[in-house]
Design an enzyme around this catalytic site. Structure first.
Site, PDB file in Angstrom:
ATOM      1  N   SER A 134       0.825  -1.195   0.000  1.00 12.84           N
ATOM      2  CA  SER A 134       0.000   0.000   0.000  1.00 12.84           C
ATOM      3  C   SER A 134       0.874   1.266   0.000  1.00 12.84           C
ATOM      4  O   SER A 134       1.557   1.534  -0.983  1.00 12.84           O
ATOM      5  CB  SER A 134      -0.986  -0.043   1.175  1.00 12.84           C
ATOM      6  N   HIS A 170      -4.670  -1.465  -4.215  1.00 11.15           N
ATOM      7  CA  HIS A 170      -6.041  -1.865  -3.827  1.00 11.15           C
ATOM      8  C   HIS A 170      -7.025  -1.595  -4.972  1.00 11.15           C
ATOM      9  O   HIS A 170      -8.132  -1.101  -4.753  1.00 11.15           O
ATOM     10  CB  HIS A 170      -6.473  -1.117  -2.564  1.00 11.15           C
TER      11      HIS A 170
END
Length: 248
Positions: A134, A170
């Site tokens: 991330s 994501h």
């Protein structure tokens, strides 16, 4: 051990809740460790938790995950001061540097205040494998999309730029990510942008994209301008073998 070429594995995975522990590392992180080519000793893996403010429970959970995986694990802590006397020497002695998610904007600001941007570049050039999830993926690129400023996603364009692309993380699990990436590429805020669904990583040798790998069934994509439109091309994704419990 170090790799022959500067190596980054940028991911939307690599860590999950453990069955009996807070965290356990998953095949994407194991793949990053394999890339380092360590033999005859435990791999040296340093996690970096700046993006989450060096939360104590996260650092403890990562240490436990590292022990279970068989790593010689350390964590670089920058709040409220570095927890090692010589940050550069410590990072250059590692096989893998793994960066936790959280606020990529805060991560970049704190890293630059401590000179970690230059130190990490030297580690990368020296063959230490850089990886993370991330925010720990976006940081290596020119920029991407982030919720660092608030619940509405916004662009970040001052990444470390070791990799000359944008990055979308994501991509399948947060519905606002894909349309914002398309808009930012269309208006020139981001250049060609490499995106990962949850459970997928992108391997780079130097700045060249080598392959997409996955620990779960998901995809990877390149988004770029094509005349007056935006084109999204799916990449071939190689499935990594499962390793129960994150153990080697």
């Amino acid at each position: 051990m170090t790799t022959d070429e500067p190596t980054i594995l940028a991911t939307s995975g690599g860590l999950r809740p453990g069955e009996r522990t807070y965290f356990e590392f998953t095949p994407l992180t194991q793949y990053a460790v394999d890339l380092a080519g360590v033999a005859g000793r435990a791999p040296r893996v340093c996690t970096v938790t700046t993006a989450g403010g060096d939360a104590a429970h996260v650092m403890h959970g990562l240490a436990e995950a590292g022990r279970i995986a068989g790593y010689e694990h350390t964590n670089l802590q920058l709040f409220g001061m570095p927890n090692v006397a010589d940050v550069e020497a410590h990072l250059l002695s590692q096989d893998v540097i793994w960066v936790m998610g959280g606020s990529v904007v805060n991560l970049l600001a704190v890293w630059r205040a401590h000179g970690l941007d230059a130190i990490l570049h030297r580690a990368w050039q020296a063959g230490v494998v850089l990886t993370g999830v991330s925010a720990g993926s976006i940081c290596w690129y020119q920029g991407g999309t982030t919720d660092s400023f608030g619940p509405q996603l916004a662009p970040v364009t001052d990444g470390l730029a070791f990799l000359p692309y944008g990055n979308g993380v994501h991509y399948d699990s947060e519905e606002r990510r894909r349309p914002l990436i398309h808009r930012l590429v269309a208006d020139g805020t981001l250049g060609p942008t490499h995106c990962t669904d949850d459970g997928v990583g992108l391997l780079y040798s130097g700045t060249e994209l080598v392959e997409a790998v996955a620990e779960s069934g998901a995809g990877a994509y390149v988004v770029q301008r094509d005349g007056d439109t935006v084109r999204e091309d799916a990449l071939d994704v190689r499935r990594l073998p499962a390793r129960a419990g994150g153990r080697r």
